[in-house]
Write a protein that holds these residues in place. Structure first.
Motif, mmCIF file in Angstrom:
data_model
loop_
_atom_site.group_PDB
_atom_site.id
_atom_site.type_symbol
_atom_site.label_atom_id
_atom_site.label_comp_id
_atom_site.label_asym_id
_atom_site.label_seq_id
_atom_site.Cartn_x
_atom_site.Cartn_y
_atom_site.Cartn_z
ATOM 1 N N GLN A 1 3.373 5.508 -5.655
ATOM 2 C CA GLN A 1 2.981 5.591 -7.131
ATOM 3 C C GLN A 1 2.868 4.105 -7.726
ATOM 4 O O GLN A 1 2.932 3.741 -8.738
ATOM 5 C CB GLN A 1 4.234 6.189 -8.112
ATOM 6 C CG GLN A 1 4.228 7.643 -7.824
ATOM 7 C CD GLN A 1 2.854 8.438 -8.068
ATOM 8 O OE1 GLN A 1 2.440 8.258 -8.990
ATOM 9 N NE2 GLN A 1 2.496 9.505 -7.026
ATOM 10 N N THR A 2 2.384 3.313 -6.809
ATOM 11 C CA THR A 2 1.845 1.836 -7.045
ATOM 12 C C THR A 2 0.395 1.487 -7.184
ATOM 13 O O THR A 2 -0.142 0.285 -7.371
ATOM 14 C CB THR A 2 2.681 0.817 -6.288
ATOM 15 O OG1 THR A 2 2.112 1.285 -4.789
ATOM 16 C CG2 THR A 2 4.029 0.859 -6.015
ATOM 17 N N GLY A 3 -0.483 2.453 -7.094
ATOM 18 C CA GLY A 3 -1.937 2.512 -7.118
ATOM 19 C C GLY A 3 -2.198 1.727 -5.883
ATOM 20 O O GLY A 3 -1.586 1.892 -4.851
ATOM 21 N N SER A 4 -2.941 0.578 -6.054
ATOM 22 C CA SER A 4 -3.357 -0.178 -4.821
ATOM 23 C C SER A 4 -2.645 -1.381 -4.698
ATOM 24 O O SER A 4 -2.773 -2.395 -3.595
ATOM 25 C CB SER A 4 -4.854 -0.573 -5.001
ATOM 26 O OG SER A 4 -5.073 -1.305 -6.311
ATOM 27 N N PHE A 5 -1.608 -1.717 -5.543
ATOM 28 C CA PHE A 5 -0.510 -2.762 -5.380
ATOM 29 C C PHE A 5 -0.103 -2.879 -4.094
ATOM 30 O O PHE A 5 0.038 -4.033 -3.498
ATOM 31 C CB PHE A 5 0.339 -2.843 -6.721
ATOM 32 C CG PHE A 5 1.336 -3.923 -6.516
ATOM 33 C CD1 PHE A 5 1.133 -5.218 -6.694
ATOM 34 C CD2 PHE A 5 2.630 -3.471 -5.942
ATOM 35 C CE1 PHE A 5 1.934 -6.254 -6.579
ATOM 36 C CE2 PHE A 5 3.440 -4.664 -5.810
ATOM 37 C CZ PHE A 5 3.022 -6.008 -6.236
#
Ligand SMILES: [Zn+2]
Length: 62
Positions: A41-45
Motif C-alpha cells: 500500500q505504498t504506491g510506487s514509493f
C-alpha cells in the motif's frame, strides 16, 4: 569401542530467532523483488526506493 557421539536434539525454542530472521528475510525479499504497491500500500514509493536493488539482483523490472 564406539566413539560416535549421539546427536543432541535442539529445542525448537533455541531455533526461534533463526526462524524469525528467515521469515523477516523472506518478507524483505518479497518487498524488494515482487511488491508493486498492491500489498505494501505504498504506491510506487517502495518500488522506486528499492529500484536499484531490483536491478542489482537481476529481477525483471522494465
Ligand atoms: Zn527497473
Amino acid at each position: 569401542m564406539n566413539t560416535t557421539a549421539a546427536p543432541t536434539p535442539v529445542p525448537v525454542r533455541d531455533l526461534l530467532p533463526a526462524i524469525v530472521a528467515a521469515a523477516a528475510m523472506l518478507v524483505l525479499l518479497y518487498l524488494v523483488q515482487f511488491d508493486q504497491g498492491a500489498v505494501s500500500q505504498t504506491g510506487s514509493f517502495l518500488h522506486e526506493l528499492v529500484h536499484d536493488a531490483r536491478h542489482l539482483l537481476g529481477v525483471p523490472c522494465h
